[in-house]
Write a protein that holds these residues in place. Structure first.
Motif, PDB file in Angstrom:
ATOM      1  N   GLU A 131       0.833  -1.208   0.000  1.00 19.29           N
ATOM      2  CA  GLU A 131       0.000   0.000   0.000  1.00 19.29           C
ATOM      3  C   GLU A 131       0.871   1.263   0.000  1.00 19.29           C
ATOM      4  O   GLU A 131       0.613   2.205  -0.751  1.00 19.29           O
ATOM      5  CB  GLU A 131      -0.905  -0.012   1.230  1.00 19.29           C
ATOM      6  CG  GLU A 131      -1.854   1.158   1.321  1.00 19.29           C
ATOM      7  CD  GLU A 131      -2.726   1.072   2.567  1.00 19.29           C
ATOM      8  OE1 GLU A 131      -2.930   2.129   3.190  1.00 19.29           O
ATOM      9  OE2 GLU A 131      -3.177  -0.031   2.912  1.00 19.29           O
ATOM     10  N   LEU A 132       1.909   1.274   0.831  1.00 19.46           N
ATOM     11  CA  LEU A 132       2.815   2.423   0.882  1.00 19.46           C
ATOM     12  C   LEU A 132       3.530   2.625  -0.446  1.00 19.46           C
ATOM     13  O   LEU A 132       3.677   3.750  -0.924  1.00 19.46           O
ATOM     14  CB  LEU A 132       3.835   2.254   2.014  1.00 19.46           C
ATOM     15  CG  LEU A 132       3.274   2.345   3.426  1.00 19.46           C
ATOM     16  CD1 LEU A 132       4.347   1.982   4.449  1.00 19.46           C
ATOM     17  CD2 LEU A 132       2.740   3.747   3.693  1.00 19.46           C
ATOM     18  N   ARG A 133       3.957   1.531  -1.051  1.00 17.97           N
ATOM     19  CA  ARG A 133       4.651   1.643  -2.335  1.00 17.97           C
ATOM     20  C   ARG A 133       3.703   2.091  -3.450  1.00 17.97           C
ATOM     21  O   ARG A 133       4.104   2.821  -4.341  1.00 17.97           O
ATOM     22  CB  ARG A 133       5.332   0.326  -2.688  1.00 17.97           C
ATOM     23  CG  ARG A 133       6.542   0.087  -1.790  1.00 17.97           C
ATOM     24  CD  ARG A 133       7.385  -1.040  -2.230  1.00 17.97           C
ATOM     25  NE  ARG A 133       8.526  -1.191  -1.333  1.00 17.97           N
ATOM     26  CZ  ARG A 133       9.436  -2.111  -1.463  1.00 17.97           C
ATOM     27  NH1 ARG A 133       9.367  -2.982  -2.446  1.00 17.97           N
ATOM     28  NH2 ARG A 133      10.444  -2.192  -0.620  1.00 17.97           N
ATOM     29  N   GLU A 134       2.445   1.667  -3.374  1.00 23.89           N
ATOM     30  CA  GLU A 134       1.467   2.122  -4.366  1.00 23.89           C
ATOM     31  C   GLU A 134       1.208   3.622  -4.214  1.00 23.89           C
ATOM     32  O   GLU A 134       1.080   4.340  -5.205  1.00 23.89           O
ATOM     33  CB  GLU A 134       0.162   1.332  -4.236  1.00 23.89           C
ATOM     34  CG  GLU A 134       0.266  -0.079  -4.766  1.00 23.89           C
ATOM     35  CD  GLU A 134      -0.959  -0.928  -4.476  1.00 23.89           C
ATOM     36  OE1 GLU A 134      -1.753  -0.580  -3.563  1.00 23.89           O
ATOM     37  OE2 GLU A 134      -1.125  -1.959  -5.166  1.00 23.89           O
ATOM     38  N   LYS A 135       1.143   4.099  -2.971  1.00 20.45           N
ATOM     39  CA  LYS A 135       0.978   5.537  -2.738  1.00 20.45           C
ATOM     40  C   LYS A 135       2.187   6.305  -3.259  1.00 20.45           C
ATOM     41  O   LYS A 135       2.027   7.373  -3.867  1.00 20.45           O
ATOM     42  CB  LYS A 135       0.769   5.814  -1.249  1.00 20.45           C
ATOM     43  CG  LYS A 135      -0.599   5.426  -0.739  1.00 20.45           C
ATOM     44  CD  LYS A 135      -0.736   5.721   0.740  1.00 20.45           C
ATOM     45  CE  LYS A 135      -2.085   5.284   1.269  1.00 20.45           C
ATOM     46  NZ  LYS A 135      -2.211   5.524   2.719  1.00 20.45           N
ATOM     47  N   ALA A 136       3.374   5.771  -3.019  1.00 18.39           N
ATOM     48  CA  ALA A 136       4.593   6.416  -3.521  1.00 18.39           C
ATOM     49  C   ALA A 136       4.575   6.459  -5.047  1.00 18.39           C
ATOM     50  O   ALA A 136       4.955   7.467  -5.654  1.00 18.39           O
ATOM     51  CB  ALA A 136       5.835   5.685  -3.013  1.00 18.39           C
ATOM     52  N   LEU A 137       4.125   5.375  -5.660  1.00 18.74           N
ATOM     53  CA  LEU A 137       4.031   5.319  -7.119  1.00 18.74           C
ATOM     54  C   LEU A 137       3.073   6.399  -7.631  1.00 18.74           C
ATOM     55  O   LEU A 137       3.380   7.085  -8.605  1.00 18.74           O
ATOM     56  CB  LEU A 137       3.565   3.930  -7.571  1.00 18.74           C
ATOM     57  CG  LEU A 137       3.367   3.742  -9.071  1.00 18.74           C
ATOM     58  CD1 LEU A 137       4.689   3.876  -9.817  1.00 18.74           C
ATOM     59  CD2 LEU A 137       2.742   2.388  -9.357  1.00 18.74           C
ATOM     60  N   GLU A 138       1.950   6.561  -6.979  1.00 17.50           N
ATOM     61  CA  GLU A 138       0.982   7.589  -7.391  1.00 17.50           C
ATOM     62  C   GLU A 138       1.585   8.988  -7.252  1.00 17.50           C
ATOM     63  O   GLU A 138       1.381   9.840  -8.124  1.00 17.50           O
ATOM     64  CB  GLU A 138      -0.310   7.476  -6.582  1.00 17.50           C
ATOM     65  CG  GLU A 138      -1.134   6.260  -6.922  1.00 17.50           C
ATOM     66  CD  GLU A 138      -1.471   6.160  -8.400  1.00 17.50           C
ATOM     67  OE1 GLU A 138      -1.908   7.156  -9.006  1.00 17.50           O
ATOM     68  OE2 GLU A 138      -1.279   5.065  -8.972  1.00 17.50           O
ATOM     69  N   ARG A 139       2.327   9.222  -6.163  1.00 18.21           N
ATOM     70  CA  ARG A 139       2.987  10.530  -5.995  1.00 18.21           C
ATOM     71  C   ARG A 139       3.987  10.779  -7.118  1.00 18.21           C
ATOM     72  O   ARG A 139       4.069  11.890  -7.648  1.00 18.21           O
ATOM     73  CB  ARG A 139       3.692  10.598  -4.641  1.00 18.21           C
ATOM     74  CG  ARG A 139       2.779  10.850  -3.468  1.00 18.21           C
ATOM     75  CD  ARG A 139       3.559  11.216  -2.211  1.00 18.21           C
ATOM     76  NE  ARG A 139       4.578  10.232  -1.873  1.00 18.21           N
ATOM     77  CZ  ARG A 139       4.395   9.191  -1.066  1.00 18.21           C
ATOM     78  NH1 ARG A 139       3.211   8.987  -0.528  1.00 18.21           N
ATOM     79  NH2 ARG A 139       5.370   8.364  -0.800  1.00 18.21           N
ATOM     80  N   GLU A 140       4.734   9.740  -7.480  1.00 19.78           N
ATOM     81  CA  GLU A 140       5.728   9.885  -8.544  1.00 19.78           C
ATOM     82  C   GLU A 140       5.045  10.139  -9.893  1.00 19.78           C
ATOM     83  O   GLU A 140       5.544  10.907 -10.717  1.00 19.78           O
ATOM     84  CB  GLU A 140       6.617   8.646  -8.631  1.00 19.78           C
ATOM     85  CG  GLU A 140       7.441   8.365  -7.382  1.00 19.78           C
ATOM     86  CD  GLU A 140       8.342   9.505  -6.949  1.00 19.78           C
ATOM     87  OE1 GLU A 140       8.681  10.372  -7.770  1.00 19.78           O
ATOM     88  OE2 GLU A 140       8.708   9.547  -5.762  1.00 19.78           O
ATOM     89  N   LYS A 141       3.887   9.515 -10.111  1.00 24.56           N
ATOM     90  CA  LYS A 141       3.131   9.762 -11.346  1.00 24.56           C
ATOM     91  C   LYS A 141       2.674  11.217 -11.418  1.00 24.56           C
ATOM     92  O   LYS A 141       2.751  11.851 -12.472  1.00 24.56           O
ATOM     93  CB  LYS A 141       1.915   8.834 -11.442  1.00 24.56           C
ATOM     94  CG  LYS A 141       2.244   7.409 -11.798  1.00 24.56           C
ATOM     95  CD  LYS A 141       0.972   6.582 -11.873  1.00 24.56           C
ATOM     96  CE  LYS A 141       1.248   5.131 -12.212  1.00 24.56           C
ATOM     97  NZ  LYS A 141       0.007   4.334 -12.247  1.00 24.56           N
TER      98      LYS A 141
END
Length: 145
Positions: free
Chosen positions: A12-22
């Motif tokens: 979940e944390l990595r998915e949130k980080a991915l969204e921030r990077e997008k």
């Protein structure tokens, strides 16, 4: 907290980080687009002023030639700044794409780990069920004798 929940939290944390990077990449791409548009506008302005200058020369109007030349020189400097801005935006976008690629890879790794954990857990449950079935068969075997 068991392993499954830890994996889900990390995923979940990595998915949130991915969204921030997008989102960051989208912002940088917008900035890059705006820099290109600004550069195109400056180039168009220079072109228009050169055309006006040539038209005035053709008409024999030499009153504003020095002013045109100074203005065009200023706009050439602006163009150089725009080109530098575009290059910086392109570099930032390329860096962000690499960061996004790494974040996406991190998410994929966690998803694979989660899948593996689920498969391992299913196998564990299956073994436990087989052990219980074996125990039931053993106890039935003793009772029948």
């Amino acid at each position: 907290m068991n392993k499954k929940f830890k994996l889900e939290k990390v995923l979940e944390l990595r998915e949130k980080a991915l969204e921030r990077e997008k989102i960051t990449l989208a912002d940088l791409q917008l900035k890059e687009k705006q820099a290109y548009e600004e550069m195109a506008a400056v180039m168009e302005d220079i072109k228009a002023k050169n055309i006006e200058l040539e038209q005035d020369r053709a008409k024999g109007i030499f009153d504003f030639i020095e002013m045109y030349n100074k203005y065009i020189a200023v706009r050439q400097d602006d163009l150089a700044l725009c080109e530098a801005k575009v290059q910086a935006a392109v570099r930032e976008t390329a860096k962000q794409k690499e960061v996004l690629k790494k974040a996406l890879n991190d998410v994929k790794i966690m998803e694979k780990l989660k899948e593996k954990h689920l498969l391992d857990y299913a196998e564990y449950v299956k073994k436990q069920e087989m052990m219980q079935i074996d125990e039931i068969n053993i106890t039935r075997g003793y009772k029948e004798e």
